[in-house]
Design a protein around this motif. Sequence first.
Motif, PDB file in Angstrom:
ATOM      1  N   GLY A  57       0.773  -1.235   0.000  1.00  0.00           N
ATOM      2  CA  GLY A  57       0.000   0.000   0.000  1.00  0.00           C
ATOM      3  C   GLY A  57       0.805   1.285   0.000  1.00  0.00           C
ATOM      4  O   GLY A  57       0.239   2.362  -0.143  1.00  0.00           O
ATOM      5  N   GLU A  58       2.127   1.186   0.139  1.00  0.00           N
ATOM      6  CA  GLU A  58       2.969   2.394   0.176  1.00  0.00           C
ATOM      7  C   GLU A  58       3.798   2.458  -1.100  1.00  0.00           C
ATOM      8  O   GLU A  58       4.338   1.436  -1.542  1.00  0.00           O
ATOM      9  N   ILE A  59       3.931   3.657  -1.662  1.00  0.00           N
ATOM     10  CA  ILE A  59       4.750   3.744  -2.864  1.00  0.00           C
ATOM     11  C   ILE A  59       6.240   3.673  -2.497  1.00  0.00           C
ATOM     12  O   ILE A  59       6.674   4.249  -1.500  1.00  0.00           O
ATOM     13  N   VAL A  60       6.960   2.933  -3.329  1.00  0.00           N
ATOM     14  CA  VAL A  60       8.411   2.803  -3.136  1.00  0.00           C
ATOM     15  C   VAL A  60       9.078   2.865  -4.506  1.00  0.00           C
ATOM     16  O   VAL A  60       8.441   2.666  -5.539  1.00  0.00           O
ATOM     17  N   ARG A  61      10.374   3.119  -4.467  1.00  0.00           N
ATOM     18  CA  ARG A  61      11.177   3.065  -5.689  1.00  0.00           C
ATOM     19  C   ARG A  61      11.702   1.643  -5.825  1.00  0.00           C
ATOM     20  O   ARG A  61      12.531   1.218  -5.019  1.00  0.00           O
ATOM     21  N   ALA A  73       5.021  -9.985   0.736  1.00  0.00           N
ATOM     22  CA  ALA A  73       4.409  -8.658   0.551  1.00  0.00           C
ATOM     23  C   ALA A  73       3.353  -8.684  -0.549  1.00  0.00           C
ATOM     24  O   ALA A  73       3.243  -9.631  -1.337  1.00  0.00           O
ATOM     25  N   SER A  74       2.607  -7.599  -0.593  1.00  0.00           N
ATOM     26  CA  SER A  74       1.644  -7.403  -1.675  1.00  0.00           C
ATOM     27  C   SER A  74       2.134  -6.233  -2.523  1.00  0.00           C
ATOM     28  O   SER A  74       2.309  -5.118  -2.022  1.00  0.00           O
ATOM     29  N   ILE A  75       2.358  -6.501  -3.806  1.00  0.00           N
ATOM     30  CA  ILE A  75       2.885  -5.490  -4.723  1.00  0.00           C
ATOM     31  C   ILE A  75       1.788  -5.095  -5.703  1.00  0.00           C
ATOM     32  O   ILE A  75       1.051  -5.949  -6.195  1.00  0.00           O
ATOM     33  N   GLU A  76       1.712  -3.806  -5.985  1.00  0.00           N
ATOM     34  CA  GLU A  76       0.822  -3.340  -7.052  1.00  0.00           C
ATOM     35  C   GLU A  76       1.637  -2.506  -8.020  1.00  0.00           C
ATOM     36  O   GLU A  76       2.378  -1.604  -7.605  1.00  0.00           O
ATOM     37  N   SER A  84      -7.547  -2.534 -12.880  1.00  0.00           N
ATOM     38  CA  SER A  84      -8.654  -2.476 -11.908  1.00  0.00           C
ATOM     39  C   SER A  84      -9.558  -1.272 -12.141  1.00  0.00           C
ATOM     40  O   SER A  84     -10.644  -1.198 -11.572  1.00  0.00           O
ATOM     41  N   GLY A  85      -9.090  -0.315 -12.933  1.00  0.00           N
ATOM     42  CA  GLY A  85      -9.879   0.903 -13.157  1.00  0.00           C
ATOM     43  C   GLY A  85      -9.663   1.957 -12.094  1.00  0.00           C
ATOM     44  O   GLY A  85     -10.246   3.039 -12.150  1.00  0.00           O
ATOM     45  N   GLU A  86      -8.775   1.662 -11.134  1.00  0.00           N
ATOM     46  CA  GLU A  86      -8.568   2.593 -10.016  1.00  0.00           C
ATOM     47  C   GLU A  86      -8.138   3.980 -10.479  1.00  0.00           C
ATOM     48  O   GLU A  86      -8.488   4.986  -9.863  1.00  0.00           O
ATOM     49  N   ILE A  87      -7.372   4.021 -11.557  1.00  0.00           N
ATOM     50  CA  ILE A  87      -6.834   5.318 -11.995  1.00  0.00           C
ATOM     51  C   ILE A  87      -7.358   5.724 -13.378  1.00  0.00           C
ATOM     52  O   ILE A  87      -6.740   6.532 -14.057  1.00  0.00           O
ATOM     53  N   SER A  88      -8.491   5.163 -13.773  1.00  0.00           N
ATOM     54  CA  SER A  88      -8.977   5.464 -15.134  1.00  0.00           C
ATOM     55  C   SER A  88      -9.238   6.963 -15.320  1.00  0.00           C
ATOM     56  O   SER A  88      -8.960   7.516 -16.391  1.00  0.00           O
ATOM     57  N   ASP A  89      -9.739   7.625 -14.272  1.00  0.00           N
ATOM     58  CA  ASP A  89      -9.984   9.069 -14.397  1.00  0.00           C
ATOM     59  C   ASP A  89      -8.673   9.855 -14.500  1.00  0.00           C
ATOM     60  O   ASP A  89      -8.552  10.806 -15.275  1.00  0.00           O
ATOM     61  N   GLY A 108       5.228   5.934 -13.352  1.00  0.00           N
ATOM     62  CA  GLY A 108       5.655   6.368 -12.022  1.00  0.00           C
ATOM     63  C   GLY A 108       4.914   7.614 -11.577  1.00  0.00           C
ATOM     64  O   GLY A 108       4.548   7.763 -10.398  1.00  0.00           O
ATOM     65  N   MET A 109       4.670   8.504 -12.521  1.00  0.00           N
ATOM     66  CA  MET A 109       3.951   9.745 -12.223  1.00  0.00           C
ATOM     67  C   MET A 109       2.521   9.413 -11.796  1.00  0.00           C
ATOM     68  O   MET A 109       2.002   9.982 -10.819  1.00  0.00           O
ATOM     69  N   LEU A 110       1.881   8.503 -12.491  1.00  0.00           N
ATOM     70  CA  LEU A 110       0.507   8.113 -12.152  1.00  0.00           C
ATOM     71  C   LEU A 110       0.461   7.433 -10.786  1.00  0.00           C
ATOM     72  O   LEU A 110      -0.454   7.678  -9.988  1.00  0.00           O
ATOM     73  N   MET A 111       1.419   6.570 -10.508  1.00  0.00           N
ATOM     74  CA  MET A 111       1.452   5.884  -9.201  1.00  0.00           C
ATOM     75  C   MET A 111       1.580   6.908  -8.077  1.00  0.00           C
ATOM     76  O   MET A 111       0.890   6.820  -7.058  1.00  0.00           O
ATOM     77  N   THR A 112       2.450   7.890  -8.265  1.00  0.00           N
ATOM     78  CA  THR A 112       2.682   8.894  -7.221  1.00  0.00           C
ATOM     79  C   THR A 112       1.489   9.835  -7.099  1.00  0.00           C
ATOM     80  O   THR A 112       1.074  10.188  -5.989  1.00  0.00           O
TER      81      THR A 112
END
Length: 161
Positions: A57-61, A73-76, A84-89, A108-112
């Motif tokens: 759940g935390e962003i990392v490099r 761990a759980s990686i996304e 998943s559509g989480e960031i479609s907007d 990376g920009m979208l994740m952040t």
Amino acid sequence: MTAEMQISLEVNGERVDAQVLPRLNLADFLREHLALTGTHVGCEHGVCGACTVRVNGEIVRSCLMLAVQTHGASIETIEGLSDSGEISDLQAAFRDRNALQCGFCTPGMLMTAQDLLKRCATPDREHIREYLSGNYCRCTGYQAIIDAVEMTARQRLAAKP
Ligand code: FES
Ligand code: FES
């Protein structure tokens, strides 16, 4: 010869079991072992942000993390958030605002940006600029990216019941 190590983790909701060398970093593991090439590798030194993923759940490099450290761990990755559509907007806003050119920095920009919008529903432009300051873009001059994130924040706020 260095022995490989067994790791088990979850990547984008699916269980993954793999044998990896202890020195393999997470970015290379995702790209080379799992073909998740949306995670880009720019600097390999934790500077550019192109390799940003979520770990628990935390962003990392991911260039700074070893694959063996993600055992359990759980990686996304950008593929998971996109599917998943989480960031479609947010993706639509990037398209509408021309917030990408070569696209190298974009995952990376979208994740952040999504991480920021989860933490703060109403970031002002300065806050957006500061939060994204660790993600480098060689093409856009950043204004369009900030526009896109600001637009998404407004849309999400307006859509709240
Ligand atoms: S490749 Fe990881 S921060 Fe640049
Ligand atoms: S769009 Fe090219 S590096 Fe950002």
